[in-house]
Design a protein around this motif. Structure first.
Motif, mmCIF file in Angstrom:
data_model
loop_
_atom_site.group_PDB
_atom_site.id
_atom_site.type_symbol
_atom_site.label_atom_id
_atom_site.label_comp_id
_atom_site.label_asym_id
_atom_site.label_seq_id
_atom_site.Cartn_x
_atom_site.Cartn_y
_atom_site.Cartn_z
ATOM 1 N N GLY A 18 7.453 -3.855 9.026
ATOM 2 C CA GLY A 18 7.903 -3.955 7.116
ATOM 3 C C GLY A 18 9.423 -4.067 6.578
ATOM 4 O O GLY A 18 10.035 -4.173 7.634
ATOM 5 N N ASP A 19 9.118 -4.040 5.438
ATOM 6 C CA ASP A 19 10.957 -3.695 4.755
ATOM 7 C C ASP A 19 11.988 -2.943 5.545
ATOM 8 O O ASP A 19 11.832 -1.472 5.117
ATOM 9 N N PRO A 20 12.753 -3.309 6.065
ATOM 10 C CA PRO A 20 14.026 -2.567 6.787
ATOM 11 C C PRO A 20 14.113 -1.035 5.616
ATOM 12 O O PRO A 20 14.974 -0.419 6.634
ATOM 13 N N ARG A 21 14.755 -1.558 4.535
ATOM 14 C CA ARG A 21 14.760 -0.563 3.688
ATOM 15 C C ARG A 21 13.908 0.253 2.802
ATOM 16 O O ARG A 21 14.366 2.064 2.591
ATOM 17 N N ASP A 22 12.753 0.921 3.234
ATOM 18 C CA ASP A 22 11.748 1.518 2.903
ATOM 19 C C ASP A 22 12.069 2.656 4.253
ATOM 20 O O ASP A 22 11.471 1.875 4.988
ATOM 21 N N PRO A 23 11.777 3.562 3.920
ATOM 22 C CA PRO A 23 12.044 4.590 4.757
ATOM 23 C C PRO A 23 10.795 5.104 5.351
ATOM 24 O O PRO A 23 11.336 5.732 6.899
ATOM 25 N N ARG A 24 10.127 4.493 5.150
ATOM 26 C CA ARG A 24 8.456 4.414 6.269
ATOM 27 C C ARG A 24 8.419 3.562 7.229
ATOM 28 O O ARG A 24 8.283 4.193 8.280
ATOM 29 N N THR A 25 9.130 2.590 6.989
ATOM 30 C CA THR A 25 9.205 1.441 8.431
ATOM 31 C C THR A 25 9.670 2.064 9.395
ATOM 32 O O THR A 25 10.913 2.763 9.120
ATOM 33 N N ASN A 26 9.470 2.100 10.551
ATOM 34 C CA ASN A 26 9.470 2.161 11.725
ATOM 35 C C ASN A 26 10.353 0.755 12.104
ATOM 36 O O ASN A 26 11.191 1.047 13.793
ATOM 37 N N VAL A 27 9.916 -0.345 12.322
ATOM 38 C CA VAL A 27 10.187 -1.571 12.721
ATOM 39 C C VAL A 27 10.542 -2.675 12.113
ATOM 40 O O VAL A 27 9.482 -2.626 10.898
ATOM 41 N N GLY A 28 12.012 -3.408 11.730
ATOM 42 C CA GLY A 28 11.817 -4.810 11.136
ATOM 43 C C GLY A 28 11.586 -5.715 11.339
ATOM 44 O O GLY A 28 11.150 -5.772 12.921
ATOM 45 N N PRO A 29 11.899 -7.195 11.117
ATOM 46 C CA PRO A 29 12.028 -8.218 11.469
ATOM 47 C C PRO A 29 13.090 -8.149 12.210
ATOM 48 O O PRO A 29 14.062 -7.767 12.970
ATOM 49 N N ILE A 30 12.619 -9.525 12.762
ATOM 50 C CA ILE A 30 13.834 -10.075 14.216
ATOM 51 C C ILE A 30 14.425 -11.123 13.009
ATOM 52 O O ILE A 30 14.352 -11.514 12.307
ATOM 53 N N SER A 31 15.686 -10.396 14.084
ATOM 54 C CA SER A 31 16.679 -11.000 12.663
ATOM 55 C C SER A 31 16.612 -12.561 12.779
ATOM 56 O O SER A 31 17.713 -13.175 11.427
ATOM 57 N N THR A 32 16.550 -13.674 13.770
ATOM 58 C CA THR A 32 16.777 -15.194 13.578
ATOM 59 C C THR A 32 15.833 -15.493 14.150
ATOM 60 O O THR A 32 15.025 -15.666 15.224
ATOM 61 N N PRO A 33 15.435 -17.160 13.327
ATOM 62 C CA PRO A 33 15.087 -17.804 13.626
ATOM 63 C C PRO A 33 14.378 -17.834 14.882
ATOM 64 O O PRO A 33 13.138 -18.479 15.984
ATOM 65 N N PRO A 34 15.729 -18.189 16.095
ATOM 66 C CA PRO A 34 15.736 -18.653 17.169
ATOM 67 C C PRO A 34 15.112 -17.876 18.228
ATOM 68 O O PRO A 34 14.254 -17.549 19.049
ATOM 69 N N GLN A 35 15.639 -16.320 17.448
ATOM 70 C CA GLN A 35 15.414 -14.960 18.213
ATOM 71 C C GLN A 35 13.744 -15.033 18.259
ATOM 72 O O GLN A 35 13.572 -14.412 18.902
ATOM 73 N N TYR A 36 13.029 -14.854 17.109
ATOM 74 C CA TYR A 36 12.006 -14.733 16.850
ATOM 75 C C TYR A 36 10.598 -15.953 17.478
ATOM 76 O O TYR A 36 9.789 -15.181 18.350
ATOM 77 N N GLN A 37 11.295 -16.820 17.638
ATOM 78 C CA GLN A 37 11.270 -17.952 18.451
ATOM 79 C C GLN A 37 10.916 -17.665 20.324
ATOM 80 O O GLN A 37 10.038 -18.126 20.398
ATOM 81 N N LYS A 38 12.033 -17.357 20.272
ATOM 82 C CA LYS A 38 12.188 -17.037 22.108
ATOM 83 C C LYS A 38 11.109 -15.364 22.020
ATOM 84 O O LYS A 38 11.111 -15.752 23.710
ATOM 85 N N VAL A 39 11.028 -14.837 21.545
ATOM 86 C CA VAL A 39 10.031 -13.477 22.192
ATOM 87 C C VAL A 39 9.058 -14.531 21.807
ATOM 88 O O VAL A 39 8.224 -13.172 23.096
ATOM 89 N N LEU A 40 8.431 -14.681 21.153
ATOM 90 C CA LEU A 40 6.830 -15.604 21.282
ATOM 91 C C LEU A 40 6.902 -16.123 22.446
ATOM 92 O O LEU A 40 6.249 -16.399 22.981
ATOM 93 N N ASP A 41 7.532 -17.231 22.768
ATOM 94 C CA ASP A 41 7.480 -17.946 24.641
ATOM 95 C C ASP A 41 7.981 -17.854 24.877
ATOM 96 O O ASP A 41 7.278 -17.573 26.162
ATOM 97 N N TYR A 42 8.156 -16.153 25.390
ATOM 98 C CA TYR A 42 8.339 -14.985 26.316
ATOM 99 C C TYR A 42 6.743 -13.802 26.700
ATOM 100 O O TYR A 42 6.379 -14.238 27.764
ATOM 101 N N LEU A 43 6.479 -14.281 25.574
ATOM 102 C CA LEU A 43 4.830 -13.776 25.618
ATOM 103 C C LEU A 43 4.265 -14.683 26.181
ATOM 104 O O LEU A 43 3.403 -14.201 27.334
ATOM 105 N N GLU A 44 4.085 -15.709 25.854
ATOM 106 C CA GLU A 44 3.424 -16.996 27.000
ATOM 107 C C GLU A 44 3.694 -17.560 28.179
ATOM 108 O O GLU A 44 2.926 -17.057 28.926
ATOM 109 N N ILE A 45 5.407 -16.713 28.494
ATOM 110 C CA ILE A 45 5.898 -17.340 30.130
ATOM 111 C C ILE A 45 5.208 -16.252 30.669
ATOM 112 O O ILE A 45 4.483 -16.136 32.094
#
Length: 493
Positions: free
Chosen positions: A314-341
């Protein structure tokens, strides 16, 4: 909308080309700032300012203790402005606010550390075989340093390069990632407020192809300190070699976490989870390969799935959050691509494995914490850096096989070893081809402990006393103690 300027020669300036780059909050997806899109001419101006600062400017005439005093003032200001710096960095790259706050405390301590080291740099007197000569060495600043930093921890990367370089007497030009430049520019305000002389600390923002390349190729840059991907690091190394520039490269990793059958599995499971799902796996030292003894694989895997299933995204500013977002759109797509690979190569997903969705996930740039089994060490998912929350599980039968699997990759940054046998832990620390071995812990960093890699993970070391040596040259001085001229001036003395 926050509009930033660059900092060159003690002045806040726009890009020579007048263009800007948007900075987007990875959680909300909103553009919140514009940074200058620097040009090669901006890089030239910054390098010229740095060269003058450390040759004819006041930085060149200050004592080492005086230089340390400026670094201490920077550290004081970071401490006083820590919360603001943390919030800006989170807005820029989406890391957890709780983690960034802790990291910024270490950033301040790192500036204090090198402030204290500035006047501890010493040469030596050297006894020689010649009775008529007195020899000694001095340690001199290497020259202008270009510091090229990555988006996942920009304040930290700028600090571990600039602080030791400045303590050594160098002047620096920092080029932050175009994806996360704001916190570095906010740090620069504090450097200015501390009274650091003009030209000693410069920041030129923009694209790597425009600014980074210009700095790497600049004839007045003596040292390149880079954090980023191995592919970019290799290109920098090749370019720097043309003019014999010094290079320090802190690059990628495909780090093994090795769990033996005698390990405390509860502690190991927590460590493994922290090593790959912390910061959404977006760290060079991510423990992305779990090498686990066959006899405890199923038990450890069950514990990991249980722990990881409770991860709150969730929201990285929320103290209850453990994992935030992938930082950039290219990196987000790269991670998804590796799952398929990975799936195409035969890996099987037992947890996660797809984009995460939900009402608390902002713009949706999230990937579920993922655990893959049936992974072979020769698969791409086991050999290539993903920079995302994907754990590959590989079994081993004995210590020799664990070492072989750990070392049969092109990287060598860090490794984690979980065992109750300290003798085995020490054997592993010698056998593993990495720069850092963590035993019964993971992600335990210190600015006092050297950090760096082997093989494709890089060259040189950051942190600790060794880091300041990266920015110093040894000069030898030999003084004749003879009263008269040599007996034969044509013979080497």
């Amino acid at each position: 909308m926050q509009r930033y300027q660059m900092y060159i020669d003690g002045q806040w300036v726009d890009s020579a080309g007048g263009e800007g780059l948007d900075s987007t909050d990875p959680y909300t997806g909103e553009t919140w700032a514009v940074i200058p899109a620097g040009t090669a001419s901006d890089a030239d101006r910054a390098v010229d300012a740095a060269r003058r600062a450390m040759t004819t400017g006041p930085w060149a005439t200050l004592s080492a203790s005086q230089r340390g005093g400026f670094l201490r003032r920077v550290a004081d200001l970071i401490t006083a402005n820590a919360d603001r710096l943390a919030n800006i960095e989170v807005r820029d790259n989406g890391k957890l606010l709780a983690e960034v706050r802790g990291q910024i405390a270490s950033v301040a301590e790192c500036w204090y550390y090198y402030a204290g080291l500035a006047d501890k740099v010493q040469g030596a007197t050297i006894p020689t075989e010649k009775a008529n000569a007195f020899a000694f060495t001095t340690r001199e600043p290497i020259g202008v340093v270009a510091a090229l930093t990555a988006w996942n921890s920009p304040l930290w990367f700028a600090t571990v390069k600039a602080a030791p370089a400045m303590a050594a007497g160098c002047a620096v030009v920092v080029k932050p990632s175009e994806f996360a430049s704001a916190s570095t520019l906010e740090l620069t305000r504090l450097v200015e407020q501390a009274g650091v002389p003009a030209g000693v600390f410069n920041v030129v923002t923009g694209l790597g192809a425009d600014v980074g390349s210009a700095l790497v190729d600049h004839p007045d840059v003596a040292k390149i300190a880079f954090t980023g991907s191995d592919a970019t690091g290799i290109r920098i190394y090749q370019s720097a070699a043309k003019s014999l520039k010094r290079v320090a490269l802190e690059l990628g990793g495909k780090s093994p976490t090795i769990v033996f059958d005698d390990a405390d599995l509860d502690l190991a499971a927590t460590g493994v989870m922290s090593g790959i799902f912390g910061a959404a796996g977006q760290m060079c030292a991510a423990g992305s390969r779990l090498l686990v003894h066959t006899s405890v694989k199923d038990k450890l895997l069950a514990k990991l799935i249980d722990l990881a299933s409770d991860i709150r995204m969730g929201d990285p500013r929320d103290p209850r959050t453990n994992v935030g977002p992938i930082s950039t759109p290219p990196q987000y797509q790269k991670v998804l691509d590796y799952l398929e690979i990975a799936r195409a190569d035969g890996a099987r997903c037992v947890l996660g494995g797809k984009p995460a969705t939900g009402p608390d996930l902002g713009a949706g740039q999230f990937v579920e914490p993922t655990i893959l089994v049936d992974v072979r060490n020769d698969m791409r998912i086991a050999q290539e850096e993903v920079f995302g929350p994907i754990l590959s599980v590989i079994e081993f039968a004995d210590e020799d096989e664990a070492v072989r699997l750990a070392n049969e990759i092109p990287y060598g940054l860090v490794a984690g070893v979980w065992t109750s046998n300290i003798a085995r832990g020490l054997r592993m620390s010698k056998a593993l081809q990495v720069g850092t071995v963590w035993i019964n812990t993971y992600r335990t960093y210190s600015y006092m402990v050297p950090f760096g890699g082997t093989k494709r993970s890089g060259l040189g070391r950051e942190h600790g006393i060794e880091a300041i040596d990266e920015y110093l040259e040894t000069r030898s001085v030999v003084v004749s103690t003879d009263d008269g001229p040599p007996v034969n001036p044509f013979v080497m003395r």
